[in-house]
Scaffold this motif. Structure first.
Motif, mmCIF file in Angstrom:
data_model
loop_
_atom_site.group_PDB
_atom_site.id
_atom_site.type_symbol
_atom_site.label_atom_id
_atom_site.label_comp_id
_atom_site.label_asym_id
_atom_site.label_seq_id
_atom_site.Cartn_x
_atom_site.Cartn_y
_atom_site.Cartn_z
ATOM 1 N N UNK A 82 1.135 -0.958 0.025
ATOM 2 C CA UNK A 82 0.343 -0.232 -0.518
ATOM 3 C C UNK A 82 0.809 1.735 0.006
ATOM 4 N N UNK A 83 2.307 1.010 0.574
ATOM 5 C CA UNK A 83 3.203 1.939 0.848
ATOM 6 C C UNK A 83 3.363 2.452 -0.524
ATOM 7 N N UNK A 84 3.788 1.821 -1.084
ATOM 8 C CA UNK A 84 4.859 1.641 -2.316
ATOM 9 C C UNK A 84 4.220 2.543 -3.707
ATOM 10 N N UNK A 85 2.882 2.145 -3.657
ATOM 11 C CA UNK A 85 1.557 2.306 -4.503
ATOM 12 C C UNK A 85 0.873 3.302 -4.009
ATOM 13 N N UNK A 113 11.713 -1.397 -3.706
ATOM 14 C CA UNK A 113 11.687 -1.268 -2.255
ATOM 15 C C UNK A 113 12.836 -2.151 -1.807
ATOM 16 N N UNK A 114 13.373 -1.543 -0.817
ATOM 17 C CA UNK A 114 14.617 -2.854 -0.719
ATOM 18 C C UNK A 114 14.993 -3.437 0.959
ATOM 19 N N UNK A 115 15.755 -3.448 1.428
ATOM 20 C CA UNK A 115 16.318 -4.194 2.495
ATOM 21 C C UNK A 115 17.456 -3.521 2.759
ATOM 22 N N UNK A 166 12.231 9.239 -0.492
ATOM 23 C CA UNK A 166 12.545 7.796 0.488
ATOM 24 C C UNK A 166 12.045 7.872 1.682
ATOM 25 N N UNK A 167 11.365 6.171 1.478
ATOM 26 C CA UNK A 167 10.822 6.248 3.647
ATOM 27 C C UNK A 167 10.993 4.738 4.416
ATOM 28 N N UNK A 168 10.745 5.259 5.094
ATOM 29 C CA UNK A 168 11.021 3.242 5.937
ATOM 30 C C UNK A 168 9.691 3.208 6.323
ATOM 31 N N UNK A 169 9.772 1.684 5.726
ATOM 32 C CA UNK A 169 8.675 0.763 5.988
ATOM 33 C C UNK A 169 8.392 -0.160 7.319
ATOM 34 N N UNK A 170 8.337 0.015 8.304
ATOM 35 C CA UNK A 170 8.730 -0.611 9.439
ATOM 36 C C UNK A 170 7.498 -2.355 9.702
ATOM 37 N N UNK A 171 6.971 -1.622 9.036
ATOM 38 C CA UNK A 171 5.123 -3.137 9.129
ATOM 39 C C UNK A 171 6.048 -3.917 8.003
ATOM 40 N N UNK A 172 6.933 -4.665 7.996
ATOM 41 C CA UNK A 172 7.533 -5.776 6.816
ATOM 42 C C UNK A 172 8.754 -6.344 7.625
ATOM 43 N N UNK A 173 8.783 -7.307 7.313
ATOM 44 C CA UNK A 173 10.196 -8.734 7.420
ATOM 45 C C UNK A 173 10.675 -8.809 6.554
ATOM 46 N N UNK A 174 12.491 -7.989 6.920
ATOM 47 C CA UNK A 174 12.331 -7.118 7.366
ATOM 48 C C UNK A 174 12.216 -6.017 7.246
ATOM 49 N N UNK A 175 11.845 -5.289 7.624
ATOM 50 C CA UNK A 175 11.499 -3.609 7.773
ATOM 51 C C UNK A 175 12.176 -3.044 6.049
#
Length: 217
Positions: free
Chosen positions: A52-55, A171-173, A190-199
């Motif tokens: 959702x964040x990426x799109x 999107x990258x780790x 840029x942004x950091x999505x924390x609700x992902x494994x891994x962020x």
């Protein structure tokens, strides 16, 4: 009233799922990760929040061609098709023929094209399917672990394939991708999505219309 684009995609996927021809996507993804960890980069697909964040910044009403590199089991594909206009196209490229075969069976949607090939050949691939440029390109390829020379080639090819005003969504780790993007894109959000494994690190690289016009003059 006619069907909305999202309803068309949903019905298409529902018809396909009834056939029972596609394997469990999570099992397939995990199996392919064990076989090709360097090319896939993550042991589990991206979270719904990451998708959702990426799109969230895509101008869907004006999207004619959306390209995705390394779609895997289609974690993003369903969400893209749900938003894509009826006259839009989602073209995905993956070097893994197992994923391409799976995606062709999973998404019975006339707006969906799955191609077995390299992202570095994106310009030739879209031309083969009748397109001159892409509005958006999405990638979750693990750029930091790709073979030497492949990542720079993909970054350069992506800039060429995008229409003026288009965006490269990544999107990258790891944050190393920025060094690859800077030579080609003047603006990178840029942004950091924390609700992902891994962020997950998220990037929106813009192909600026004014800059392209100045270079062409």
């Amino acid at each position: 009233m006619g069907n909305l684009p999202g309803e068309i995609a949903l019905k298409s996927r529902t018809r396909l799922s009834r056939r029972g021809s596609a394997p469990n996507p999570f099992a397939l993804f995990f199996t392919q990760f064990l076989r090709h960890p360097v090319m896939i980069g993550s042991i589990i697909p991206s979270s719904r929040r990451t998708i959702e964040h990426m799109l969230s910044r895509v101008d869907w009403a004006n999207t004619k061609l959306f390209v995705e590199y390394g779609p895997g089991v289609g974690t993003f594909c369903g969400a893209i098709l749900d938003r894509l206009p009826a006259d839009g196209t989602l073209l995905v490229i993956d070097t893994n023929p197992v994923f391409i075969d799976y995606l062709r069976r999973r998404f019975a949607d006339p707006r969906f094209i799955a191609v077995s090939g390299s992202a570095a050949d994106v310009n030739e691939i879209i031309a083969t399917h009748g397109f001159a440029a892409a509005d958006y390109v999405l990638s979750g390829l693990p750029f930091s672990t790709l073979p030497p020379g492949v990542a720079p080639a993909i970054a350069e090819a992506t800039h060429r394939v995008l229409a003026p005003g288009g965006q490269f969504l990544v999107y990258q780790y790891a944050a190393k991708i920025v060094k690859l993007l800077r030579p080609h894109f003047d603006r990178i959000d840029e942004a950091l999505e924390w609700i992902n494994i891994p962020p997950c690190h998220l990037y929106w690289a813009h192909k600026d219309e004014a800059a392209q016009a100045a270079k062409a003059a």
